[in-house]
Write a protein that holds these residues in place. Sequence first.
Motif, PDB file in Angstrom:
ATOM      1  N   VAL A   1      -7.351  21.006  44.281  1.00 11.42           N
ATOM      2  CA  VAL A   1      -6.683  21.776  43.228  1.00 11.42           C
ATOM      3  C   VAL A   1      -7.788  22.431  42.416  1.00 11.42           C
ATOM      4  O   VAL A   1      -8.690  21.734  41.937  1.00 11.42           O
ATOM      5  CB  VAL A   1      -5.821  20.863  42.324  1.00 11.42           C
ATOM      6  N   PHE A   2      -7.716  23.750  42.267  1.00 11.11           N
ATOM      7  CA  PHE A   2      -8.726  24.433  41.452  1.00 11.11           C
ATOM      8  C   PHE A   2      -8.081  24.878  40.138  1.00 11.11           C
ATOM      9  O   PHE A   2      -7.015  25.493  40.127  1.00 11.11           O
ATOM     10  CB  PHE A   2      -9.317  25.632  42.200  1.00 11.11           C
ATOM     11  N   VAL A   3      -8.748  24.528  39.045  1.00 11.84           N
ATOM     12  CA  VAL A   3      -8.227  24.830  37.708  1.00 11.84           C
ATOM     13  C   VAL A   3      -9.217  25.791  37.065  1.00 11.84           C
ATOM     14  O   VAL A   3     -10.412  25.475  36.973  1.00 11.84           O
ATOM     15  CB  VAL A   3      -8.103  23.535  36.865  1.00 11.84           C
ATOM     16  N   THR A   4      -8.727  26.941  36.574  1.00 17.18           N
ATOM     17  CA  THR A   4      -9.678  28.001  36.200  1.00 17.18           C
ATOM     18  C   THR A   4     -10.301  27.819  34.809  1.00 17.18           C
ATOM     19  O   THR A   4     -11.133  28.623  34.416  1.00 17.18           O
ATOM     20  CB  THR A   4      -9.031  29.394  36.284  1.00 17.18           C
ATOM     21  N   ARG A   5      -9.924  26.796  34.075  1.00 19.05           N
ATOM     22  CA  ARG A   5     -10.597  26.439  32.815  1.00 19.05           C
ATOM     23  C   ARG A   5     -10.249  24.990  32.472  1.00 19.05           C
ATOM     24  O   ARG A   5      -9.215  24.466  32.918  1.00 19.05           O
ATOM     25  CB  ARG A   5     -10.153  27.327  31.645  1.00 19.05           C
ATOM     26  N   ASN A   6     -11.069  24.380  31.638  1.00 17.10           N
ATOM     27  CA  ASN A   6     -10.771  23.017  31.209  1.00 17.10           C
ATOM     28  C   ASN A   6      -9.496  23.031  30.359  1.00 17.10           C
ATOM     29  O   ASN A   6      -9.317  23.928  29.541  1.00 17.10           O
ATOM     30  CB  ASN A   6     -11.950  22.479  30.401  1.00 17.10           C
ATOM     31  N   LEU A   7      -8.631  22.046  30.537  1.00 14.65           N
ATOM     32  CA  LEU A   7      -7.381  22.000  29.784  1.00 14.65           C
ATOM     33  C   LEU A   7      -7.422  20.851  28.788  1.00 14.65           C
ATOM     34  O   LEU A   7      -7.993  19.800  29.090  1.00 14.65           O
ATOM     35  CB  LEU A   7      -6.192  21.801  30.735  1.00 14.65           C
TER      36      LEU A   7
ATOM     37  N   VAL B   1     -12.549  21.774  38.212  1.00 12.16           N
ATOM     38  CA  VAL B   1     -12.258  22.550  37.000  1.00 12.16           C
ATOM     39  C   VAL B   1     -13.423  23.490  36.738  1.00 12.16           C
ATOM     40  O   VAL B   1     -14.585  23.054  36.750  1.00 12.16           O
ATOM     41  CB  VAL B   1     -12.080  21.599  35.789  1.00 12.16           C
ATOM     42  N   TRP B   2     -13.129  24.788  36.499  1.00 11.89           N
ATOM     43  CA  TRP B   2     -14.200  25.718  36.118  1.00 11.89           C
ATOM     44  C   TRP B   2     -14.683  25.297  34.732  1.00 11.89           C
ATOM     45  O   TRP B   2     -13.916  25.301  33.772  1.00 11.89           O
ATOM     46  CB  TRP B   2     -13.669  27.149  36.107  1.00 11.89           C
TER      47      TRP B   2
ATOM     48  N   ARG C   1     -15.046  37.361  39.124  1.00 12.94           N
ATOM     49  CA  ARG C   1     -14.114  37.574  40.235  1.00 12.94           C
ATOM     50  C   ARG C   1     -14.650  37.016  41.562  1.00 12.94           C
ATOM     51  O   ARG C   1     -13.946  36.316  42.278  1.00 12.94           O
ATOM     52  CB  ARG C   1     -13.833  39.081  40.341  1.00 12.94           C
ATOM     53  N   GLU C   2     -15.922  37.336  41.880  1.00 14.47           N
ATOM     54  CA  GLU C   2     -16.416  36.902  43.195  1.00 14.47           C
ATOM     55  C   GLU C   2     -16.509  35.377  43.260  1.00 14.47           C
ATOM     56  O   GLU C   2     -16.277  34.773  44.311  1.00 14.47           O
ATOM     57  CB  GLU C   2     -17.723  37.602  43.583  1.00 14.47           C
ATOM     58  N   VAL C   3     -16.777  34.747  42.125  1.00 12.28           N
ATOM     59  CA  VAL C   3     -16.838  33.275  42.092  1.00 12.28           C
ATOM     60  C   VAL C   3     -15.418  32.716  42.261  1.00 12.28           C
ATOM     61  O   VAL C   3     -15.193  31.766  43.017  1.00 12.28           O
ATOM     62  CB  VAL C   3     -17.457  32.791  40.757  1.00 12.28           C
ATOM     63  N   LEU C   4     -14.476  33.341  41.588  1.00 13.54           N
ATOM     64  CA  LEU C   4     -13.084  32.883  41.694  1.00 13.54           C
ATOM     65  C   LEU C   4     -12.616  32.956  43.156  1.00 13.54           C
ATOM     66  O   LEU C   4     -12.014  32.004  43.679  1.00 13.54           O
ATOM     67  CB  LEU C   4     -12.189  33.760  40.791  1.00 13.54           C
ATOM     68  N   LEU C   5     -12.932  34.074  43.813  1.00 12.70           N
ATOM     69  CA  LEU C   5     -12.499  34.238  45.210  1.00 12.70           C
ATOM     70  C   LEU C   5     -13.118  33.153  46.093  1.00 12.70           C
ATOM     71  O   LEU C   5     -12.484  32.677  47.031  1.00 12.70           O
ATOM     72  CB  LEU C   5     -12.881  35.627  45.736  1.00 12.70           C
TER      73      LEU C   5
ATOM     74  N   ILE D   1      -4.357  26.164  39.208  1.00 13.48           N
ATOM     75  CA  ILE D   1      -3.788  26.239  37.858  1.00 13.48           C
ATOM     76  C   ILE D   1      -4.492  27.415  37.197  1.00 13.48           C
ATOM     77  O   ILE D   1      -5.728  27.419  37.067  1.00 13.48           O
ATOM     78  CB  ILE D   1      -3.963  24.924  37.085  1.00 13.48           C
ATOM     79  N   THR D   2      -3.722  28.441  36.849  1.00 11.24           N
ATOM     80  CA  THR D   2      -4.292  29.714  36.401  1.00 11.24           C
ATOM     81  C   THR D   2      -3.904  30.011  34.954  1.00 11.24           C
ATOM     82  O   THR D   2      -2.932  29.463  34.426  1.00 11.24           O
ATOM     83  CB  THR D   2      -3.789  30.865  37.289  1.00 11.24           C
ATOM     84  N   LEU D   3      -4.669  30.922  34.360  1.00 14.16           N
ATOM     85  CA  LEU D   3      -4.455  31.327  32.959  1.00 14.16           C
ATOM     86  C   LEU D   3      -4.139  32.816  32.905  1.00 14.16           C
ATOM     87  O   LEU D   3      -4.350  33.533  33.891  1.00 14.16           O
ATOM     88  CB  LEU D   3      -5.737  31.053  32.160  1.00 14.16           C
ATOM     89  N   VAL D   4      -3.746  33.255  31.717  1.00 16.52           N
ATOM     90  CA  VAL D   4      -3.293  34.641  31.570  1.00 16.52           C
ATOM     91  C   VAL D   4      -4.349  35.687  31.960  1.00 16.52           C
ATOM     92  O   VAL D   4      -4.000  36.787  32.351  1.00 16.52           O
ATOM     93  CB  VAL D   4      -2.817  34.934  30.125  1.00 16.52           C
TER      94      VAL D   4
END
Length: 319
Positions: free
Chosen positions: A4-10, A27-28, A36-40, A50-53
Motif C-alpha cells: 500500500v503506498f500512501v502519498t503523505r504521512n497521515l 508512506v512518502w 511526478r516521476e517518483v510517484l510513478l 491512499i491519495t490526497l487532493v
Amino acid sequence: MKRVFVTRNLPGNALERLRAAGYAVEVWPEFLPPPREVLLEKVRGAAALITLVEDQVDADLLEAAGPDLKVIAQYAVGYDNIDLEAARRRGVRVTNTPGVLTEATADLAFALLAAVARRVVEGAAYVREGKWRTWHPELLLGAELHGATVGIVGFGRIGQAFARRCRGFGMRILYTSRTPKPEAAALEAEFRPLPELLAEADFVSLHTPLNEATHRLIDRAALERMKPGAILVNTARGKIVDTATLVAALEAGHLGGAGLDVTDPEPLPADHPLLRLPNVVVTPHIGSAGRATREAMARIAVENVLAVLEGREPPNPVV
Ligand code: DGY
C-alpha cells in the motif's frame, strides 16, 4: 506481501491497522508531494494507494501502477484530481472520506465569513503594526452578520452544516442546488436559481464539488450579479471561481471582500494579487484540518482499502 503506498504521512495511527493486517505500507515521508516521476515509480506494483487532493491520478499513473492495483482511497471528500473513467476502465475502485469532515469544513467557512465581514485579520494586523491609538466610532467598520442574507451554492452535507451556523447567527438563508432539497425546510432556507441568489445575497459561500458544470461557475457574469459590497467565501475548490475576474471585482471595489480556503492556482504564490488586498483572507486549504477530523479521515481511507483488498464492498465507493 501486498503493498500500500500512501502519498503523505497521515495523522493518528490508522495505518497500523494495515500493517497489522499484513500489508507492506510505504508512506512518502516528505512534507511536499512526491515529484511526478517518483510517484510513478512508487506506485509500481502497489495493490492500494491512499491519495490526497494534490496527487494527479490519471491513466498514466494507473498504467504505471500496473495490474495489481485494486483501490485508490482518496483522503478527502472531493476527488476531482482522479480520472474516474480511467479507473473504471481498469476495474480499479475509488473511494473517498465523506461525512467526517462536514462540520470542520463548515466551521472554517463560517470563520472565513466572520473574519472578512468583521475585518478580524485587518484588525489584528492593525494592532501588531502599532497603529492602535484610540477607540474611534469609524474604526474598521465591517458588515453585520446578524440580519444579513447568505446565499449557499451547493446544499449537500457541508452546505447544510454551514447553513446551520448561519441560522445560529440570525441570517436569512438562500440556497441553490440542482434541485430543491427537502432538508431546506427545517433550516428555513429558500431555494433560488443561482442568478437570483447572487443578486440577493450579502454573502455567498460555495459548497459544490468541482466538475464540468461547476468549473468557473463564478465567472465575470456571476461576479457582476453579486450585490455591491458582497463577500464571497470559497472552501470548496479554487477552480469554481475565475480568479482573475475575482481580483478585478475586488480591486474595483464591487465586492466587499473574499474568504478563500481554496484558490486557483493552488498553492497560491506569495506575490499573487489576491494577497495584496486587505479585504481578502486566504487560508491554505485547511477546511478539514481539525485533528480528530483528519484522524477519522485516515481511519476511513484505511477501512476502504481493507474492504477492497479483502473482497468486501468498500463503505465509501465513488467508482
Ligand atoms: C476534501 O475533503 O475534499 C478537502 O478539500 C480536503 O479535506
